[in-house]
Design an enzyme around this catalytic site. Sequence first.
Site, short mmCIF file in Angstrom:
data_model
loop_
_atom_site.label_atom_id
_atom_site.label_comp_id
_atom_site.label_asym_id
_atom_site.label_seq_id
_atom_site.Cartn_x
_atom_site.Cartn_y
_atom_site.Cartn_z
N HIS A 1 -7.39 -7.35 -15.83
CA HIS A 1 -7.17 -5.86 -16.13
C HIS A 1 -7.42 -5.48 -17.59
CE1 HIS A 1 -4.96 -2.37 -16.15
NE2 HIS A 1 -4.93 -2.24 -14.76
N CYS B 1 2.23 3.77 -3.66
CA CYS B 1 1.69 2.57 -3.07
C CYS B 1 0.28 2.76 -2.97
CB CYS B 1 2.20 2.35 -1.80
SG CYS B 1 4.05 2.43 -1.64
N CYS C 1 -2.63 1.36 -5.34
CA CYS C 1 -3.25 -0.14 -5.37
C CYS C 1 -3.63 -0.63 -3.67
CB CYS C 1 -1.94 -1.15 -5.43
SG CYS C 1 -1.57 -1.18 -7.29
N HIS C 2 -3.08 -0.05 -2.86
CA HIS C 2 -3.18 -0.40 -1.41
C HIS C 2 -4.15 0.62 -0.71
CE1 HIS C 2 -0.09 -3.58 -1.47
NE2 HIS C 2 0.68 -2.66 -2.08
N MET D 1 2.85 -6.79 -7.59
CA MET D 1 3.58 -5.84 -6.66
C MET D 1 4.80 -5.57 -7.49
SD MET D 1 4.25 -4.54 -3.58
CE MET D 1 5.75 -3.81 -2.95
N HIS E 1 -12.57 -1.69 -10.83
CA HIS E 1 -11.18 -0.86 -11.48
C HIS E 1 -11.40 -0.46 -13.05
CE1 HIS E 1 -7.15 -0.02 -11.16
NE2 HIS E 1 -6.84 -0.43 -12.27
#
Length: 690
Positions: free
Chosen positions: A522, A196, A199-200, A237, A480
Amino acid sequence: MKSLKFVLILLGVLILISACGRATQTPAPPVSTRPEEAGGVSGQTDRDLALKGFKDGGCGACHIIPGVPGAAGTLGPDLSAIGQTAQETVLSSTYTGQAKTAADFLRESISKPDAYIAADCGGKACQKGLMPANLAETLGDAELDAIVSYMLALPAQENAASGVTATPQSTLQAGNAPELSQADFDWAKQTYFERCAGCHGTLRMGATGPALTPDVTQPMGTLALAAIIFNGTTGGMPDWGKQGLLTQEQTEIMAKFLQQEPPTPPEYSLAQMKETWKVLVPPAERPTQPQTQRDWQNYFIVTLRDAGQVAIIDGDTHEIVNTVNSGYAVHITRMSATGRYAYVIGRDGKLALIDLWMEKPDVVAQVQVCYDARSVEVSKYNGEKGNFEDKYAIVGCYWPPHFVFLDGQTLEPFKIVSTRSYTYDTEEYHPEPRVASILASHFKPEWIVNIKETGLVWIVDYSDPNNPTIKMIEAERFLHDGGLDSTKRYFLVAANQSNKIAVIDLLEEKLVAKVETDAIPHPGRGANWIDPEFGPVWSTSHLGDGAIVSIGTDPENHPDHVWKVVRTTPLPGDGSLFIKTHPDSKWIWVDMTLNTDPVLARTICVVAKAQPDAVHKCWQVADYGRAVHFEYNKQGTQVWVSVWGDASKPGQTGEIVIYDDATLKEVARIPNLVTPTGKFNVYNTVYDIY
Ligand code: DHE
């Protein structure tokens, strides 16, 4: 477990309820929305029961429900006027269920979630299968009636007589974090790191995924969080439960963990790095010229993600030349400027140096420079200011938030630069600005280091690496991945949660544009090609929208189109991670790896550069797994695609499928690879060909 089922039922009910009004096509008997007639109940007690049901179910995590504290989710339909729209839905020609009344429709949505899928969930198509279909029995009759009754009376202000009124937000009970044993906490902490944090964020402050700090997660509650972890979302997700990677019990433990204060991991010093540093073959003992007859510049370094290895595969013969251990959940590989060395970074911050001149390429040095990393790059400059080819490497870390300079030949780490700093727009301190992509300039002895959370692009001059100068360019938050335009002068980087591409001029070292794209661009490194109408463009696909967006990149000859979205090519689905082309190719290749539909997740598409308005062709590359990432061979004649399988399923662990780029025909498969993901051709990576 029953409680989880409850929330899933409830989520499904609410997801399936369309909030969209539709024109009535055929006459039908009037439908009552009055709770009493619908078999529901009204009054304060039942309102409390409904609110309890909504709260226990965590419905607010996915829906806007007036009067329900904290119910502001957007994964499911907005239920603000569901009492009206339920009636319109059962009367509409697009309704696919059996209900004749609004109340029956709500009940049907609970007992048969797939009977009808609502159209609009937070501006996107609603997701089928967000809840299991067999869970209605776990919902008690009284609670079900109360919830149905409550929803029938929405919008509340028009149904004041029914007794349903909005509950002021001040009555929100955020609640405390649920109890968790030390063993469960430790397991969840490790699982969060593995699955996780990317991303978080390690401190859960959000980036590619939303923030998961207790002020956000406690109002959502264990059941709603667990449902989302189990089922995933259309926003990218992953469906950890459905994929079989987490059980329902484990998703509940994760949901409870997310409601605790995030633990802060330790720092990591140069001394600690040096303890892990090993030179297995000193530079003096390495070959002075290539020892192999193979064309080592046509090697592919293939990430075998879950094996913690990379395979070095001959691009001419498709033979595996060697498989070597690298870091945990290996992420990417970059080549030295001459191409002789491959630098492989694992998510655990372990960097491996592979000498491709050896007859059997192998690891010659290794080191761990942090606990959590994603990027690595090398010094490429050779010019007036010196020759830096194969001299230095840089690793970008997620935790601790820093980057590290290393000797390019031995991997000895020698300089750490922290990225803790202030957000570019609000100038607020951020404790965890992570290093996203890093790219070497071809014009200057500089690395372009993208600092995700603060939104700054740092131009780091490595000509005096112990005393580096850094120019900080204000760009956009949540930087990113990205790549160069075809002239290599401009760097285009996705600020993916901001839905923008920032364009940096590497010659003048300034931001030249921020281009609005579709949801969550992306690009990987993107795709450069010549659009028949708009000239040179660079393209990205998106995680959140099924579309390729192309941006004009030629200020000289196409000034009207430069740094503008000149074309949007629709795709059959969202969830795309990578796009690729080659200057000699007539195609643009694109995947949809994270699409929630397993068929689309293993489908790839090509767009013809000559007719870029629509996809030319889409097909499944395998009958299992997900199709991910493309790479061309050195000649630009073949395209390699990974089938990302399951390491625990023999026969379906993964493979690479190779296509002839001219005919799009399959030419070979390299089977039984363990979870292949990224593939990096030596020649194309050195020269930034994409
Ligand atoms: Fe990646 C590139 C970060 C998940 C495969 N990925 C990148 C880059 C970053 C990044 C910052 C750019 C590196 C550069 O150019 O210097 N990736 C992250 C994440 O934070 C994220 C979203 C979540 C995580 O926990 O890591 C993530 N990435 C994945 C995957 O799940 C992928 C598909 C498979 C895997 O490794 O587990 C994956 N990422 C890749 C690949 C590239 C990449 C193959 C390089 C693409 C290229 O062609 O250059």
